[in-house]
Design an enzyme around this catalytic site. Sequence first.
Site, PDB file in Angstrom:
ATOM      1  N   HIS A   5      14.020 -61.222  45.044  1.00  0.00           N
ATOM      2  CA  HIS A   5      13.927 -60.730  43.672  1.00  0.00           C
ATOM      3  C   HIS A   5      15.287 -60.318  43.128  1.00  0.00           C
ATOM      4  O   HIS A   5      15.597 -60.547  41.956  1.00  0.00           O
ATOM      5  CB  HIS A   5      12.958 -59.548  43.618  1.00  0.00           C
ATOM      6  CG  HIS A   5      12.686 -59.040  42.240  1.00  0.00           C
ATOM      7  ND1 HIS A   5      11.909 -59.730  41.339  1.00  0.00           N
ATOM      8  CD2 HIS A   5      13.084 -57.916  41.605  1.00  0.00           C
ATOM      9  CE1 HIS A   5      11.831 -59.047  40.214  1.00  0.00           C
ATOM     10  NE2 HIS A   5      12.544 -57.943  40.345  1.00  0.00           N
ATOM     11  N   HIS A  40       7.537 -59.796  35.332  1.00  0.00           N
ATOM     12  CA  HIS A  40       6.838 -58.683  35.984  1.00  0.00           C
ATOM     13  C   HIS A  40       5.502 -59.209  36.476  1.00  0.00           C
ATOM     14  O   HIS A  40       4.435 -58.774  36.049  1.00  0.00           O
ATOM     15  CB  HIS A  40       6.668 -57.503  35.016  1.00  0.00           C
ATOM     16  CG  HIS A  40       7.242 -56.234  35.556  1.00  0.00           C
ATOM     17  ND1 HIS A  40       6.636 -55.014  35.434  1.00  0.00           N
ATOM     18  CD2 HIS A  40       8.385 -56.004  36.249  1.00  0.00           C
ATOM     19  CE1 HIS A  40       7.377 -54.085  36.020  1.00  0.00           C
ATOM     20  NE2 HIS A  40       8.450 -54.659  36.512  1.00  0.00           N
TER      21      HIS A  40
END
Length: 752
Positions: A34, A97
């Site tokens: 990430h 998200h």
Amino acid sequence: MSLSEPDHELVAAELGREPTAAEAALFENLWSEHCAYRSSRPLLSAFDSEGDQVVVGPGDDAAVLALPTPEAADAPAGARDADDYGDTYVTFGIESHNHPSYVDPFDGAATGVGGIVRDTMSMGAYPIALLDSLYFGDFGSEESRYLFEGVVEGISHYGNCIGVPTVGGSVAFHDGYEGNPLVNVACVGVTNEDRLVTATAEEPGNALVLVGNATGRDGLGGASFASEDLAEDAETEDRPAVQVGDPYAEKRLIECNEALVDEDLIVAARDLGAAGLGGASSELVAKGGLGAAIDLEAVHQREPNMNALEILLAESQERMCYEVAPDDVDRVRDLAERFDLGCSVIGEVTEGNYVCTFEGETVVDVDAEFLADGAPMNDLPSTEPAEPDRDLPDPDLEEAFEAVVSDPNAASKRWVYRQYDHEVGTRTAMKPGDDAAIVAMREAATGATPDDPEPVDDGSGDGRNEDDRHGDATGVGLALSSGANPRWTSVAPYDGARAVALENATNLAAKGALPLAAVDCLNGGNPEKPEVYGGFEAIVDGLADACAALDTPVVGGNVSLYNDSVEGPIPPTPTLAVLGTRAGYDAPPARLDGDAAENSELLLVGHAGDGLGGSAYLAAAGGSDRFPALPDDPAAIVSSLAAVARHEATLASHDVSDGGLAVALAELVDDDAGADVTLPDHAAAFEETPGRIVVQTTDPEAVADLAGDLPVFRLGDVTADGTLSLSVGGESIAVDADSIRELRGVIERELA
């Protein structure tokens, strides 16, 4: 949380000792997929990110672009030089998200909005527009609808509360997202050269100041959580990794940030997102080749007895880390207090390592650049995606039309965008529901206007009135489009990604605008699976090639991998957000003008394709097909389409996309305006090749001249009876506006 064995060995060798628990957790999060893009960074060099308009490119919290002057706003970016750009800058960024929005759709989506807005603020910009691109499982699934409703509610709540309009975006449904929805959010801000801030620490001895909400235990390990497949029990087991937002605190933080920028108090800034304080502060100093000395006990905390690791890695929202000159610290404290925000001087910039202490002990002592940028890249095997066979169905025209027009991907998204305040800020000139949004640009706010050197407080608490905050109009319309089509990229990842780029650029062109720059959010499954990584490689290459051909630099973006669940991997999903410009704010609507029916014609401008692959038609009727060949020279096509849309004789303009011409025509029809159209076959009615627009014009000869080498087809007549009369290969149907609304209203009807 645990650091992998190979990474542990590498870190221990670099440090010359075993890492502390806090160091190991920091490395695990900052070296996660990430944060570090370990599987994707080797591919991202394919993107061209340069241009005279690019002030700040990839690598910061958001890109910064110079807007062209009104005189140059209608010219292609490649035809401009540096003198064609003015003093107004816009910021542009996009984030995902995804995992948090599956575990907690409301808070996951809401905090996604908050995060991308703070990325905008950290560049010294005021946020002026949001776009959200959302992807869910089959619309008929109860869980997909639950996630859909929760995500939309979260975006609506947060965006509406902070007063930033959500002006556009996209929604797609595909069974590949059944266990892993995607929430991609883009934000645009406005600033100028004098107000520009970056995330590069500049001076040893400067203070590091944390402003915003207190730190709690929410969001612990969020970066690590976002870098692994979703487990079957993710909704319960991973709930602590999801942040909880407070939009009212974010609104105060937005205005405080503006005041800090107004008074030139910020040397550098970074918002606290993935990996929390540890991520923001280490990346800030690493970019400047510096270090930091941080006292974790100085951080203002929401919960008692927090330990060092929790303070470092909590992803509590609505927080910013600022580099501030020592003489300005007291003023920063004063402004934070004025906006009822917490403020902590947590340490200072140094020339040494990144060092954190807690209760008198050193818990972190590492080289900041090694921590922020030292993760080794992955070298993963990949398998090239296969091409589909050709198997074409031939359903009844009426059946095919109804299925395609009522397909949730092609249907009206009114239920979604009516929940967003898309007009707050008084900039929105073209509202959601059309091909692209248009935002009326104004000069960046400077605290006062020449005619009002003493700002008048309008009650917002920032000492300025609404005109002061927005400044004077520039005469430039900012056009915005974002999205991807998972059906296209499932069938043909490379060509599907190219089509995504052309489709977004065509959305702008249909409103008379040309691309200035783009940002991308590259979503894929588990890259350790060769077939998944092969599809991901293909969408990266396809998007990069198409944007280069469109002369549109990709100035920033986000990568989200490990979007796998027990249901399997998601389709490779290259969300692209494109920002363009045009002179002025008026644009032709995607609605026919019935009053001009007798004096106008309905034309199709652009090349037809040679395949139905990835179409709503095939999804409804069954079968498979090759993806349609895309046209050559997309930059010239988009330029010609924009010129047609801008012409004074153009009364309506709408691109051809989901569902093909059949859906485009259905969307153009209104109560007092219809169309009588004849097409040769089902392929002409339903294939989805981008780079085409339908126009209603009173001057077809002008359209032909402006189209240049593009084919122009006369589709038929505009009528004043509110009915679409469609003849395809000898079959004919007539559908009135009420019936079309009923078909297109499937989302609103099912969720009412």
